[in-house]
Motif scaffolding. Sequence first.
Motif: not given
Length: 292
Positions: A283-286, A107-108, A97-101
């Motif tokens: 939601p993905w800024t960090a 990558a994370a 949850e929360g990733y841009r794409d």
Amino acid sequence: MPPTRNRAAVPEQLGFAGMPERLFVCTPSKLGAFLDCPRRYRYSYVDRPTPPKGPPWAHNSLGASVHTALKNWFTLPPERREPGALPTLLKSTWVREGYRDVELERAAYRKALDWLETYVANLDPEEEPLGVERVVAAKTSVLALNGRADRIDARMGESGPEAVIVDYKTGRSGLDADDARGSQALALYAYAAQRVFRRPCHRVELHHLPTGTVAAHEHTDESLARQVRRAEETAQDIMAAEKAVAAGADPDESFPVNPGSLCGWCDFRKVCPAGSGVAAKEPWTAVEHLAG
Ligand code: SF4
């Protein structure tokens, strides 16, 4: 004997007026929420139904995935605690949850796997912690405290066996000894762990996986007692605010807003009058930097 129904009187009539208040049941994160922002505390723990929250955060997903993978690492028998086990452990606990794409999520995942590989390379597979995601609890005259420590290690100190509190961190910025020293949560875990395991627990460590560094602090009995006192003061402030509201005070005044840099990351930014004017973080800024 006559029936005793009418003897159930109010506490004052029974001479209980001077009895201690009920203990304040809390976790370190509950206390921390009030210290950060009393209004956020109210939205999280007092208002029912809970006001609607914002969307899930990718950094929370990443943190949860890594924490659970490490927890499950210690459920493996020692002979299977080797880096080859990590992809399966991480995949099975991965929170999406929360990733841009998908690209950022992948990558994370790759970074998280790197961090874990580096981290476990420095762990002794034979070493069994005293506890992994272990709930520790303790009471004071004010608090009934409980909390889940990421890991509690058994180590040999100068004067015998000790417990050491280990907290995993996956955020972008590194941490130093001041972070370990100032963490109320770590100090409260140490205070509770001493009681649960009946052995000294003064050392607290922040293990920052992205940099592979450890920030540590050795508490004394006095510094732990100081942190417990502060926690009790916070609990008393919370109970006073809750009592005032129950007695008819304005909840907005009893739990004031504390606008600042946290607002952009606050789950209740949309419902809070102070937060609604603050630019929202995505939601993905960090975790965006992980794609670089
Ligand atoms: S938006 Fe800011 S002021 Fe409002 S509850 Fe959240 S942290 Fe507190």
